[in-house]
Design a protein around this motif. Structure first.
Motif, PDB file in Angstrom:
ATOM      1  N   GLU A   1       0.888  -1.174   0.000  1.00 54.91           N
ATOM      2  CA  GLU A   1       0.000   0.000   0.000  1.00 54.91           C
ATOM      3  C   GLU A   1       0.917   1.212   0.000  1.00 54.91           C
ATOM      4  OE1 GLU A   1      -3.267   0.332  -0.151  1.00 54.91           O
ATOM      5  OE2 GLU A   1      -3.985  -1.681   0.349  1.00 54.91           O
ATOM      6  N   ARG A   2       0.636   2.165  -0.869  1.00 52.57           N
ATOM      7  CA  ARG A   2       1.459   3.382  -0.910  1.00 52.57           C
ATOM      8  C   ARG A   2       0.613   4.580  -0.540  1.00 52.57           C
ATOM      9  NH1 ARG A   2       3.152   0.337  -5.061  1.00 52.57           N
ATOM     10  NH2 ARG A   2       5.372  -0.180  -5.055  1.00 52.57           N
ATOM     11  N   ILE A   3       1.070   5.304   0.458  1.00 49.00           N
ATOM     12  CA  ILE A   3       0.390   6.555   0.827  1.00 49.00           C
ATOM     13  C   ILE A   3       1.497   7.609   0.866  1.00 49.00           C
ATOM     14  CG2 ILE A   3      -1.004   7.753   2.566  1.00 49.00           C
ATOM     15  CD1 ILE A   3      -2.653   5.436   2.384  1.00 49.00           C
ATOM     16  N   GLY A   4       1.481   8.531  -0.074  1.00 50.19           N
ATOM     17  CA  GLY A   4       2.555   9.521  -0.152  1.00 50.19           C
ATOM     18  C   GLY A   4       3.893   8.793  -0.257  1.00 50.19           C
ATOM     19  N   ALA A   5       4.826   9.165   0.650  1.00 52.76           N
ATOM     20  CA  ALA A   5       6.149   8.533   0.598  1.00 52.76           C
ATOM     21  C   ALA A   5       6.230   7.294   1.487  1.00 52.76           C
ATOM     22  CB  ALA A   5       7.200   9.546   1.026  1.00 52.76           C
ATOM     23  N   VAL A   6       5.080   6.800   1.947  1.00 55.32           N
ATOM     24  CA  VAL A   6       5.095   5.625   2.838  1.00 55.32           C
ATOM     25  C   VAL A   6       4.716   4.375   2.045  1.00 55.32           C
ATOM     26  CG1 VAL A   6       4.177   4.634   4.974  1.00 55.32           C
ATOM     27  CG2 VAL A   6       4.333   7.127   4.731  1.00 55.32           C
TER      28      VAL A   6
ATOM     29  N   PHE B   1       4.914  11.547   6.643  1.00 55.20           N
ATOM     30  CA  PHE B   1       5.418  11.223   5.296  1.00 55.20           C
ATOM     31  C   PHE B   1       4.315  10.843   4.310  1.00 55.20           C
ATOM     32  CE2 PHE B   1       8.639   9.846   8.496  1.00 55.20           C
ATOM     33  CZ  PHE B   1       9.598  10.811   8.214  1.00 55.20           C
ATOM     34  N   GLY B   2       3.054  10.791   4.801  1.00 54.69           N
ATOM     35  CA  GLY B   2       1.965  10.325   3.937  1.00 54.69           C
ATOM     36  C   GLY B   2       1.415  11.393   3.003  1.00 54.69           C
ATOM     37  N   GLY B   3       1.833  12.655   3.225  1.00 60.10           N
ATOM     38  CA  GLY B   3       1.331  13.734   2.358  1.00 60.10           C
ATOM     39  C   GLY B   3      -0.140  14.034   2.612  1.00 60.10           C
ATOM     40  N   LEU B   4      -0.665  13.621   3.755  1.00 58.75           N
ATOM     41  CA  LEU B   4      -2.092  13.798   4.010  1.00 58.75           C
ATOM     42  C   LEU B   4      -2.386  15.157   4.636  1.00 58.75           C
ATOM     43  CD1 LEU B   4      -2.664  10.205   5.466  1.00 58.75           C
ATOM     44  CD2 LEU B   4      -3.050  10.992   3.138  1.00 58.75           C
ATOM     45  N   ILE B   5      -1.421  15.667   5.410  1.00 61.36           N
ATOM     46  CA  ILE B   5      -1.585  17.006   5.990  1.00 61.36           C
ATOM     47  C   ILE B   5      -0.396  17.832   5.484  1.00 61.36           C
ATOM     48  CG2 ILE B   5      -1.939  18.294   8.145  1.00 61.36           C
ATOM     49  CD1 ILE B   5      -2.145  15.607   9.562  1.00 61.36           C
TER      50      ILE B   5
ATOM     51  N   GLU C   1       0.846  20.700   5.948  1.00 58.20           N
ATOM     52  CA  GLU C   1       1.690  21.455   6.913  1.00 58.20           C
ATOM     53  C   GLU C   1       2.600  20.528   7.719  1.00 58.20           C
ATOM     54  OE1 GLU C   1      -2.133  21.755   8.311  1.00 58.20           O
ATOM     55  OE2 GLU C   1      -1.915  21.815   6.145  1.00 58.20           O
ATOM     56  N   GLN C   2       2.180  19.263   7.901  1.00 53.21           N
ATOM     57  CA  GLN C   2       3.000  18.370   8.725  1.00 53.21           C
ATOM     58  C   GLN C   2       3.937  17.496   7.884  1.00 53.21           C
ATOM     59  OE1 GLN C   2       0.732  16.048  11.587  1.00 53.21           O
ATOM     60  NE2 GLN C   2      -0.401  17.854  12.236  1.00 53.21           N
ATOM     61  N   GLN C   3       3.822  17.668   6.569  1.00 51.74           N
ATOM     62  CA  GLN C   3       4.591  16.801   5.683  1.00 51.74           C
ATOM     63  C   GLN C   3       6.093  17.005   5.850  1.00 51.74           C
ATOM     64  OE1 GLN C   3       3.639  14.394   3.833  1.00 51.74           O
ATOM     65  NE2 GLN C   3       5.451  13.999   2.637  1.00 51.74           N
ATOM     66  N   LYS C   4       6.825  15.908   5.951  1.00 50.61           N
ATOM     67  CA  LYS C   4       8.286  15.977   6.038  1.00 50.61           C
ATOM     68  C   LYS C   4       8.854  15.342   4.783  1.00 50.61           C
ATOM     69  CE  LYS C   4      10.951  15.509   9.200  1.00 50.61           C
ATOM     70  NZ  LYS C   4      12.128  16.133   9.781  1.00 50.61           N
ATOM     71  N   GLU C   5      10.032  15.778   4.434  1.00 47.53           N
ATOM     72  CA  GLU C   5      10.686  15.220   3.255  1.00 47.53           C
ATOM     73  C   GLU C   5      11.530  14.021   3.701  1.00 47.53           C
ATOM     74  OE1 GLU C   5      11.698  14.235   0.094  1.00 47.53           O
ATOM     75  OE2 GLU C   5      10.199  15.809  -0.190  1.00 47.53           O
ATOM     76  N   PRO C   6      11.192  12.813   3.303  1.00 41.49           N
ATOM     77  CA  PRO C   6      11.974  11.690   3.797  1.00 41.49           C
ATOM     78  C   PRO C   6      13.286  11.480   3.049  1.00 41.49           C
ATOM     79  CG  PRO C   6      10.213  10.880   2.418  1.00 41.49           C
ATOM     80  CD  PRO C   6      10.095  12.380   2.441  1.00 41.49           C
ATOM     81  N   GLY C   7      13.748  12.520   2.347  1.00 36.51           N
ATOM     82  CA  GLY C   7      14.974  12.341   1.577  1.00 36.51           C
ATOM     83  C   GLY C   7      14.623  11.641   0.276  1.00 36.51           C
TER      84      GLY C   7
ATOM     85  N   ASN D   1      14.665   8.486  -0.291  1.00 30.20           N
ATOM     86  CA  ASN D   1      14.022   7.181  -0.129  1.00 30.20           C
ATOM     87  C   ASN D   1      12.643   7.304   0.486  1.00 30.20           C
ATOM     88  OD1 ASN D   1      16.376   5.896  -0.954  1.00 30.20           O
ATOM     89  ND2 ASN D   1      17.212   6.039   1.122  1.00 30.20           N
ATOM     90  N   ALA D   2      11.784   6.366   0.104  1.00 32.38           N
ATOM     91  CA  ALA D   2      10.483   6.285   0.755  1.00 32.38           C
ATOM     92  C   ALA D   2      10.680   5.673   2.150  1.00 32.38           C
ATOM     93  CB  ALA D   2       9.581   5.390  -0.071  1.00 32.38           C
ATOM     94  N   VAL D   3       9.684   5.839   3.002  1.00 36.46           N
ATOM     95  CA  VAL D   3       9.725   5.136   4.290  1.00 36.46           C
ATOM     96  C   VAL D   3       9.076   3.777   4.057  1.00 36.46           C
ATOM     97  CG1 VAL D   3       8.825   5.144   6.645  1.00 36.46           C
ATOM     98  CG2 VAL D   3       9.629   7.272   5.609  1.00 36.46           C
ATOM     99  N   LYS D   4       9.834   2.722   4.376  1.00 33.16           N
ATOM    100  CA  LYS D   4       9.313   1.386   4.099  1.00 33.16           C
ATOM    101  C   LYS D   4       8.962   0.678   5.407  1.00 33.16           C
ATOM    102  CE  LYS D   4      12.759   2.012   2.051  1.00 33.16           C
ATOM    103  NZ  LYS D   4      14.174   1.943   1.931  1.00 33.16           N
TER     104      LYS D   4
END
Ligand code: GDD
Length: 410
Positions: free
Chosen positions: A10-15, A287-291, A293-299, A301-304
């Protein structure tokens, strides 16, 4: 070790959340003799050497609170020698000084095995001071000590793992009856990092069975009572964003888990038994890109998030129905209060919590949260910790040289 590659994602944003991976073989030989190895297989073979390389860079944190010595010793015995073990005890100091008894037993264990063990007490005032002086006061109570709780012990363990230069940190509860299961969890952590990469990776274990005595015979239950409830709600949360019903999450509150240290430093924590559920929630928040303002850049790589199904049965101390309710309530509260939880899910959760009697004065209390560990002045923290360890009674801390396997802080 031989395990299947994940079949679903399942992919949600960078997760990226990978489906449960089944272990086919606990031991599949060394590099120089690649027994039954096919490049195109959906089953991946990970040699002794590959597991060993990861284990050398991994600290295993064992949280302890008034557990039986025989259990603690069994757990230590399951941890591979190449790992560094960090025992974080919050056992009582009076009227009986259980920590003192633990020190003696663990010191002996380290002498016999040469295992590198760092043993600390969660209430060591100097450790409390180290957190306060390095700018992480949130963990400290009004007496200047680290707060009680398993999550709080885990946070301490994580920072100690970083202070001794580890790349990965794994957790194993100290009330496990089977040393073989502990050994398997650590190998699976190593296999997960080997398969998913060394950064931004989270490995979580789902036990294949949990034995219970039922009608005078053994019954191997598949899911723990709190796990089922946490998974159900987390899966519903994911479905609400993806639009497709999913059962991808099988490890909602897995106590047995490991993280690459970069990720461990970059996420917020929830207190007490909400800690593992909130891992999922916070990773999606950040990291999910859902909010936005709270979004962080995981570099780059995605967070796995990799979930592995272990083979040994999981048998630990049984702590009763009330304890299970506390864990479900804490997990649901962590989900309820997240900004990513849609209103309709909040309403459904509130109704279920009311029915189960989890509300307090008609309210759903917030779960205490701790900010990401990256906010700490890490240079300062590690200097203070090194000072503490150099001044222990035993004066044994020398960066864990081979001849001095154990370091006990006070
Ligand atoms: N350092 C420290 N400080 N350790 C603690 C504390 C504390 O305040 N409280 C509990 N522990 C230790 C216990 O000694 C045990 O080794 C481990 O943390 C887990 O605590 P339990 O209270 O035994 O939890 P559990 O076994 O019922 O639940 C486990 O499984 C759940 C999933 O089913 C835990 O790992 C939960 O976190 C997990 O969600």
């Amino acid at each position: 070790m031989r395990l299947e590659i994940p079949r679903e994602t399942e992919r949600i944003g960078a997760v990226q959340i990978y489906g449960l991976q089944k272990v086919y073989e606990l031991d599949s030989g060394p590099d120089h003799e690649a027994i039954f190895h096919r490049e195109d297989s959906v089953i991946q073979r990970i040699s002794y050497e590959s597991l060993f390389q990861v284990e050398k860079e991994m600290a295993i944190v064992v949280p302890v609170k008034d557990e039986r010595l025989k259990l603690i010793e069994g757990v230590l015995c399951g941890i591979p020698n190449q790992c560094t073990t960090i025992v974080v005890s919050n056992s009582e100091r009076s009227p009986i000084d259980r920590f003192q008894i633990e020190q003696e037993a663990i010191r002996n264990f380290a002498k016999f095995t040469g295992q590198k063990i760092l043993l600390v007490h969660q209430k060591d005032p100097l450790l409390g001071k180290a957190f306060a002086e390095s700018g992480y006061e949130e963990l400290i109570d009004d007496q200047g000590l680290i707060r009680n709780g398993k999550a709080e012990g885990m946070i301490l363990g994580t920072l100690l793992a970083k202070a001794i230069g580890k790349k990965f940190v794994g957790f194993v509860d100290s009330d496990n009856y089977f040393p073989g299961a502990v050994n398997e969890y650590v190998k699976e952590y190593a296999a997960g990092f080997n398969m998913c990469g060394e950064t931004n990776t989270f490995v979580r274990i789902s036990w294949q069975s949990k034995p219970k005595v039922q009608d005078s015979s053994l019954y191997f239950a598949k899911w723990g009572r709190s796990t089922v409830q946490t998974n159900r709600v987390l899966n519903r949360l994911i479905s609400m964003y993806s639009g497709f019903e999913t059962e991808i999450i099988k490890t909602g509150n897995a106590g047995e888990h490991a993280l690459s240290l970069d990720l461990a430093m970059d996420i917020d924590y929830a207190a007490g038994y909400a800690v593992e559920t909130y891992h999922f929630v916070n990773i999606l928040e950040r990291f999910g890109g859902l909010i936005p303002e709270q979004q962080k850049e995981p570099g780059r790589n995605a967070v796995k998030i990799c979930q592995i199904q272990s083979r040994n049965p999981h048998l630990h101390e049984v702590k009763g129905d009330e304890h299970v309710d506390d864990m479900i309530s804490a997990s649901w509260r962590a989900i309820y209060h997240s900004d990513i939880t849609p209103q309709s899910l909040k309403e459904a959760l509130r109704a279920e919590m009311e029915e189960r009697g989890y509300l307090i004065d008609g309210e759903i209390p917030q779960v205490k949260r701790y900010p990401a560990l990256n906010k700490i002045n890490f240079q300062k923290f590690s200097e203070l910790v090194e000072e503490i360890l150099q001044n222990t009674d035993e004066n044994l801390f020398q960066g864990f040289s081979d001849t001095l396997p154990i370091s006990i802080a006070r």
